[in-house]
Write a protein that holds these residues in place. Structure first.
Motif, PDB file in Angstrom:
ATOM      1  N   ILE A 141     -10.977  -8.299   9.277  1.00 51.02           N
ATOM      2  CA  ILE A 141      -9.595  -8.355   9.788  1.00 51.02           C
ATOM      3  C   ILE A 141      -9.539  -7.779  11.206  1.00 51.02           C
ATOM      4  CG2 ILE A 141      -7.195  -7.619   9.406  1.00 51.02           C
ATOM      5  CD1 ILE A 141      -7.844  -9.608   7.304  1.00 51.02           C
TER       6      ILE A 141
ATOM      7  N   ASP B  48       3.810  -9.206   8.336  1.00 57.06           N
ATOM      8  CA  ASP B  48       2.846  -9.092   7.242  1.00 57.06           C
ATOM      9  C   ASP B  48       2.602 -10.494   6.707  1.00 57.06           C
ATOM     10  OD1 ASP B  48       1.997  -6.337   5.503  1.00 57.06           O
ATOM     11  OD2 ASP B  48       1.610  -8.253   4.520  1.00 57.06           O
ATOM     12  N   ILE B  49       1.455 -10.673   6.086  1.00 54.29           N
ATOM     13  CA  ILE B  49       1.165 -11.972   5.482  1.00 54.29           C
ATOM     14  C   ILE B  49       1.846 -12.093   4.123  1.00 54.29           C
ATOM     15  CG2 ILE B  49      -0.963 -11.321   4.232  1.00 54.29           C
ATOM     16  CD1 ILE B  49      -2.159 -14.000   5.357  1.00 54.29           C
ATOM     17  N   SER B  50       2.190 -10.948   3.537  1.00 55.22           N
ATOM     18  CA  SER B  50       2.768 -10.926   2.185  1.00 55.22           C
ATOM     19  C   SER B  50       4.296 -10.886   2.241  1.00 55.22           C
ATOM     20  CB  SER B  50       2.231  -9.695   1.433  1.00 55.22           C
ATOM     21  OG  SER B  50       3.090  -9.347   0.384  1.00 55.22           O
TER      22      SER B  50
ATOM     23  N   GLY C  29       0.753  -6.120   9.849  1.00 58.98           N
ATOM     24  CA  GLY C  29       0.358  -5.662   8.506  1.00 58.98           C
ATOM     25  C   GLY C  29       1.206  -4.459   8.127  1.00 58.98           C
ATOM     26  N   THR C  30       2.516  -4.665   8.163  1.00 58.05           N
ATOM     27  CA  THR C  30       3.447  -3.533   8.072  1.00 58.05           C
ATOM     28  C   THR C  30       3.582  -2.955   6.659  1.00 58.05           C
ATOM     29  OG1 THR C  30       5.571  -2.777   8.948  1.00 58.05           O
ATOM     30  CG2 THR C  30       5.606  -4.849   7.716  1.00 58.05           C
ATOM     31  N   GLY C  31       3.269  -3.741   5.618  1.00 64.85           N
ATOM     32  CA  GLY C  31       3.363  -3.234   4.242  1.00 64.85           C
ATOM     33  C   GLY C  31       4.777  -2.743   3.939  1.00 64.85           C
TER      34      GLY C  31
ATOM     35  N   ILE D 251       4.997   2.431   9.306  1.00 63.73           N
ATOM     36  CA  ILE D 251       4.679   2.696  10.721  1.00 63.73           C
ATOM     37  C   ILE D 251       5.827   2.199  11.603  1.00 63.73           C
ATOM     38  CG2 ILE D 251       3.105   2.109  12.611  1.00 63.73           C
ATOM     39  CD1 ILE D 251       0.897   1.767  10.426  1.00 63.73           C
TER      40      ILE D 251
ATOM     41  N   PRO E 115      -6.258  -3.943   6.715  1.00 61.90           N
ATOM     42  CA  PRO E 115      -7.205  -3.726   5.605  1.00 61.90           C
ATOM     43  C   PRO E 115      -8.591  -3.508   6.210  1.00 61.90           C
ATOM     44  CG  PRO E 115      -6.007  -5.812   5.360  1.00 61.90           C
ATOM     45  CD  PRO E 115      -5.690  -5.293   6.716  1.00 61.90           C
TER      46      PRO E 115
ATOM     47  N   LEU F  33      -1.709 -12.427  10.607  1.00 63.86           N
ATOM     48  CA  LEU F  33      -2.000 -11.630  11.812  1.00 63.86           C
ATOM     49  C   LEU F  33      -1.079 -12.037  12.975  1.00 63.86           C
ATOM     50  CD1 LEU F  33      -5.862 -11.323  11.353  1.00 63.86           C
ATOM     51  CD2 LEU F  33      -4.081  -9.714  10.683  1.00 63.86           C
TER      52      LEU F  33
ATOM     53  N   PRO G 177       1.873   4.392   1.565  1.00 65.31           N
ATOM     54  CA  PRO G 177       1.535   4.935   2.888  1.00 65.31           C
ATOM     55  C   PRO G 177       0.827   6.278   2.758  1.00 65.31           C
ATOM     56  CG  PRO G 177       3.877   4.361   2.763  1.00 65.31           C
ATOM     57  CD  PRO G 177       3.316   4.202   1.386  1.00 65.31           C
TER      58      PRO G 177
ATOM     59  N   VAL H 208      -5.020  -7.382  -0.973  1.00 64.00           N
ATOM     60  CA  VAL H 208      -4.822  -7.937   0.378  1.00 64.00           C
ATOM     61  C   VAL H 208      -4.583  -6.806   1.391  1.00 64.00           C
ATOM     62  CG1 VAL H 208      -2.318  -8.299   0.095  1.00 64.00           C
ATOM     63  CG2 VAL H 208      -3.594  -9.757   1.678  1.00 64.00           C
TER      64      VAL H 208
ATOM     65  N   THR I 250      -2.130   8.098   8.125  1.00 66.69           N
ATOM     66  CA  THR I 250      -1.547   7.062   8.988  1.00 66.69           C
ATOM     67  C   THR I 250      -0.489   7.654   9.925  1.00 66.69           C
ATOM     68  OG1 THR I 250      -2.093   5.449   7.304  1.00 66.69           O
ATOM     69  CG2 THR I 250      -0.432   4.770   8.876  1.00 66.69           C
TER      70      THR I 250
ATOM     71  N   LEU J 109       0.851  -1.183   0.000  1.00 68.06           N
ATOM     72  CA  LEU J 109       0.000   0.000   0.000  1.00 68.06           C
ATOM     73  C   LEU J 109       0.892   1.240   0.000  1.00 68.06           C
ATOM     74  CD1 LEU J 109      -3.247   0.510   0.869  1.00 68.06           C
ATOM     75  CD2 LEU J 109      -2.078   1.639   2.743  1.00 68.06           C
TER      76      LEU J 109
HETATM   77  C1  SAM Z   1      -3.743  -1.118   4.863  1.00 69.84           C
HETATM   78  S1  SAM Z   1      -2.231  -1.969   4.560  1.00 69.84           S
HETATM   79  C2  SAM Z   1      -1.153  -1.107   5.681  1.00 69.84           C
HETATM   80  C3  SAM Z   1       0.292  -1.095   5.263  1.00 69.84           C
HETATM   81  C4  SAM Z   1       1.173  -0.190   6.142  1.00 69.84           C
HETATM   82  N1  SAM Z   1       1.127  -0.608   7.532  1.00 69.84           N
HETATM   83  C5  SAM Z   1       0.746   1.249   6.026  1.00 69.84           C
HETATM   84  O1  SAM Z   1       0.105   1.752   6.969  1.00 69.84           O
HETATM   85  O2  SAM Z   1       1.049   1.893   5.005  1.00 69.84           O
HETATM   86  C6  SAM Z   1      -2.540  -3.518   5.343  1.00 69.84           C
HETATM   87  C7  SAM Z   1      -1.400  -4.518   5.355  1.00 69.84           C
HETATM   88  O3  SAM Z   1      -1.854  -5.695   6.024  1.00 69.84           O
HETATM   89  C8  SAM Z   1      -1.364  -6.836   5.362  1.00 69.84           C
HETATM   90  N2  SAM Z   1      -2.282  -7.953   5.651  1.00 69.84           N
HETATM   91  C9  SAM Z   1      -3.482  -8.229   5.092  1.00 69.84           C
HETATM   92  N3  SAM Z   1      -4.003  -9.351   5.635  1.00 69.84           N
HETATM   93  C10 SAM Z   1      -3.118  -9.765   6.567  1.00 69.84           C
HETATM   94  C11 SAM Z   1      -3.083 -10.875   7.449  1.00 69.84           C
HETATM   95  N4  SAM Z   1      -4.085 -11.757   7.498  1.00 69.84           N
HETATM   96  N5  SAM Z   1      -2.010 -11.021   8.253  1.00 69.84           N
HETATM   97  C12 SAM Z   1      -0.985 -10.124   8.222  1.00 69.84           C
HETATM   98  N6  SAM Z   1      -0.957  -9.058   7.400  1.00 69.84           N
HETATM   99  C13 SAM Z   1      -2.014  -8.881   6.588  1.00 69.84           C
HETATM  100  C14 SAM Z   1      -1.320  -6.449   3.899  1.00 69.84           C
HETATM  101  O4  SAM Z   1      -0.412  -7.262   3.184  1.00 69.84           O
HETATM  102  C15 SAM Z   1      -0.912  -4.976   4.002  1.00 69.84           C
HETATM  103  O5  SAM Z   1       0.490  -4.839   3.934  1.00 69.84           O
END
Ligand code: SAM
Length: 278
Positions: A218, A142-144, A120-122, A126, A186, A169, A93, A207, A97, A91
């Motif tokens: 989530i 993160d899951i990704s 969910g650090t992307g 943060i 998300p 998570l 940023p 995601v 945020t 995503l």
């Molecule tokens: C809204 S983005 C936020 C990214 C970053 N923290 C930011 O604020 O710019 C949500 C993040 O959660 C991760 N995510 C989604 N589902 C997840 C899960 N089940 N477990 C861990 N991370 C997850 C996504 O891959 C994405 O990087």
């Protein structure tokens, strides 16, 4: 073609296609093609645009016309005063945020050693900002794994004391070990996809955006995990989606106390904070 007329042409093309902020976008793309900053464009307006830069600039304009966000073309986004590398796996940023970072830093000030985890650090925006600003180590997940690669590049280039791990998570996190849990999860309801900006819907990772039909899926799973992972008396701070406040409050009702909401500059509830009841 000189620099000044390339800028004007790019602006006109973007303007005709109703791309937002056409002049600024053309400037950013031209700077990226030239590997120069904005002052160069204005100081060297009469210079001939090198052929290579012209080719790249044309490609970037074409990508932007197809809806690709400028940040995915330049691979850069500023967040909390630092430049983060971004690509289509993370995503972009958002400035809103930064309220979550501010709130976390306010909480950490003057405290001793604490375990801080960003779920969910992307891009790592943060976790890296909190780690650098507070001078504390931060954990982030993160899951990704593609997102974690980007986050790790940012960690290296910014020199932040952050350790990343891949997880769904809070899966695998030891019980009651986290003092401060941060997350911008998300939160977009699936049904809202049609109303989203094309740039977001077609380019940002789904995601990172969508959380089931309600937008609360989530949050719901994250809170179930947080009740196990956070220490009793530990704090949770999450970004709120548009219209998610009521639903999140309901999810917090059973186990969390001291619930506070921080609004953003536009007055929208943006961050919710809560303490896990002992
Ligand atoms: C809204 S983005 C936020 C990214 C970053 N923290 C930011 O604020 O710019 C949500 C993040 O959660 C991760 N995510 C989604 N589902 C997840 C899960 N089940 N477990 C861990 N991370 C997850 C996504 O891959 C994405 O990087």
């Amino acid at each position: 073609m000189n620099v000044q007329s390339a800028l004007q042409q790019g602006t006109d093309i973007l303007d005709r296609a109703a791309v937002g902020a056409p002049r600024l976008t053309a400037e950013v793309l031209l700077c990226h093609a030239l590997h120069r900053d904005r002052t160069y464009i204005y100081a060297h307006g009469e210079d001939e645009l090198p052929e290579r830069a012209w080719i790249h600039y044309g490609r970037y304009l074409d990508e932007r016309l197809k809806g690709k966000p400028t940040q995915y073309i330049t691979h850069r986004q500023e967040f909390y005063g630092r430049e983060f590398m971004v690509n289509e796996h993370v995503l972009i940023p958002r400035p809103e945020t930064e309220h979550l970072v501010e709130t976390a830093l306010g909480h950490l000030k003057g405290k001793g050693e604490l375990t801080v985890l960003d779920v969910g650090t992307g891009s790592g925006a943060i976790a890296i900002s909190v780690a650098i600003e507070s001078g504390r180590p931060v954990l982030a997940s993160d899951i990704s794994s593609d997102a974690l690669r980007v986050a790790d590049r940012n960690r290296q280039s910014l020199g932040a004391p952050v350790s990343f791990f891949a997880a769904d998570l809070l899966e695998g996190v030891r019980p009651h070990c986290v003092d401060l849990l941060l997350s911008n999860p998300p939160y977009v309801p699936g049904g809202d996809a049609a109303n989203m900006q094309r740039e977001v819907r077609e380019w940002e990772p789904h995601v990172a955006l969508f959380a089931g039909d309600s937008g609360l899926e989530i949050y719901d799973r994250l809170l179930a995990g947080a009740e196990q992972a956070v220490k009793p008396g530990g704090r949770l701070m999450m970004e709120l989606g548009y219209q998610s406040l009521a639903g999140v409050r309901e999810l917090l009702a059973a186990r969390w106390t001291d619930i506070d909401v921080v609004s953003d500059l536009a007055g929208w509830p943006r961050v919710i904070t809560a303490t896990l009841a002992p």
